[in-house]
Design an enzyme around this catalytic site. Structure first.
Site, PDB file in Angstrom:
ATOM      1  N   ASP A   1       0.837  -1.196   0.000  1.00  0.00           N
ATOM      2  CA  ASP A   1       0.000   0.000   0.000  1.00  0.00           C
ATOM      3  C   ASP A   1       0.876   1.252   0.000  1.00  0.00           C
ATOM      4  OD1 ASP A   1      -2.313  -1.527   0.145  1.00  0.00           O
ATOM      5  OD2 ASP A   1      -2.312  -1.538   2.335  1.00  0.00           O
TER       6      ASP A   1
ATOM      7  N   TYR B   1       6.191  -8.655   8.710  1.00  0.00           N
ATOM      8  CA  TYR B   1       5.826  -7.245   8.767  1.00  0.00           C
ATOM      9  C   TYR B   1       6.045  -6.699  10.178  1.00  0.00           C
ATOM     10  CZ  TYR B   1       3.241  -7.997   4.386  1.00  0.00           C
ATOM     11  OH  TYR B   1       2.885  -8.308   3.091  1.00  0.00           O
TER      12      TYR B   1
ATOM     13  N   ASP C   1      -6.878   1.384   7.621  1.00  0.00           N
ATOM     14  CA  ASP C   1      -5.558   1.963   7.862  1.00  0.00           C
ATOM     15  C   ASP C   1      -5.678   3.482   7.965  1.00  0.00           C
ATOM     16  OD1 ASP C   1      -5.645   3.007   5.265  1.00  0.00           O
ATOM     17  OD2 ASP C   1      -4.286   1.511   4.431  1.00  0.00           O
TER      18      ASP C   1
ATOM     19  N   ARG D   1      -3.789  -5.111   7.738  1.00  0.00           N
ATOM     20  CA  ARG D   1      -4.901  -4.189   8.036  1.00  0.00           C
ATOM     21  C   ARG D   1      -6.095  -4.939   8.603  1.00  0.00           C
ATOM     22  NH1 ARG D   1      -6.539  -1.452   2.782  1.00  0.00           N
ATOM     23  NH2 ARG D   1      -5.444  -3.175   1.776  1.00  0.00           N
TER      24      ARG D   1
END
Length: 303
Positions: free
Chosen positions: A47, A75, A89, A188
């Site tokens: 993203d 992550y 988000d 997310r």
């Protein structure tokens, strides 16, 4: 080992540390300008808000990307509990804010239980603002057009979901986390689902991808300047798929579409990388009965 040779068209794999605020397609465009080639693809996007590791394939090595997209990932992220957004988000619009007292009432034990419930094999519904196609259109395009988006749950695996730090402030609770997960997992969605389970809502405020399979962001480049060095297709394929060493004659036969009779017992993995005596990538091979056959070939000049 560089992926391209002097005077040859660029060919190889490029690890990029994507900055925030730009799309993965922006990174591809910058790489095309730096390497002066249109033939560049990627093994999964990030993203715009997110930073971290992107894998780009350049030239003939783009054919390897299909073997990289399904690798597990790591992550680092920050989850804000107490506020929900329409994109799950920080780039989205706020849709709900929990009562400050409800957020303050979330105990450390409740946090641990919520995180534990989102660890392991999960049926995860992706964020409605995602790149998944619904009826041929991206979910995020449908959502931004005001259309209802219903995405089906997907089986994903979260093998690690560790909370590194907890910060409490008025009306919000921020968690710094690290997640190891299967390809296709939405961090997310973990933030959204954790907030929902705790009754206060949640969204992601920071996301950084630090690992894809055996590749770490520490080995990635941030500056896409002309002459940036590529990793060879052979090096990358070997590290991901394992090595099936072949003779010069076997390399020639594989490139010509022939089977290697009775060679299946030598395979170290289901689809290893066939490397010739010079260490060049011939292609990716698989078992066919007791024989070995190529399922993806690279031309000798591109290997």
């Amino acid at each position: 080992m560089a992926g391209d040779r002097l005077g040859a068209a660029p060919n190889g794999i490029l690890l990029v540390d994507k900055p925030g605020g730009i799309t993965s397609h922006d990174v591809v465009a910058r790489a095309r300008r730096a390497l002066q080639t249109r033939r560049i693809g990627h093994a999964g996007t990030l993203d715009p808000m997110a930073t971290g590791l992107l894998i780009l394939g350049v030239g003939a090595a783009t054919r390897l990307l299909t073997y990289l997209v399904g690798l597990d990932k790591t992550y680092e992220a920050t989850i804000r509990l107490g506020v929900s957004t329409d994109s799950d988000d920080a780039d989205g619009a706020e849709t709900a804010r929990a009562d400050a007292a409800a957020v303050a009432a979330v105990t450390d034990d409740a946090l641990r239980a919520g995180v534990a419930a989102l660890t392991g094999e999960l049926a995860q519904v992706p964020s409605r603002v995602s790149a998944i196609k619904v009826g041929g259109r991206r979910a995020y395009d449908l959502a931004r057009a005001g259309e209802e988006v219903e995405l089906k749950a997907r089986r994903v695996t979260v093998s690690r979901f560790d909370v590194l730090a907890v910060r409490r402030a008025e009306g919000v609770l921020d968690l710094d986390v690290v997640v190891d997960c299967s390809s296709g997992t939405y961090i997310r969605a973990l933030a959204r689902d954790l907030g929902a389970a705790l009754g206060v809502g949640g969204h992601l405020t920071a996301l950084r991808r630090t690992r894809i399979g055996p590749f770490d962001v520490a080995g990635a480049v941030a500056d896409l300047a002309p002459g940036v060095e590529l990793r060879s297709a052979a090096e990358v394929a070997a590290s991901v798929l394992g090595v099936f060493a072949v003779t010069a004659d076997e390399a020639r036969d594989l490139r010509h579409g022939k089977r290697l009779i009775g060679a299946a017992s030598r395979l170290p993995s289901p689809t290893p990388a066939a490397l010739d005596p010079a260490g060049r990538l011939v292609g990716v091979v698989e078992r066919r009965g007791e024989d070995v056959k190529s399922v993806m070939n690279l031309a000798e000049e591109a290997s």
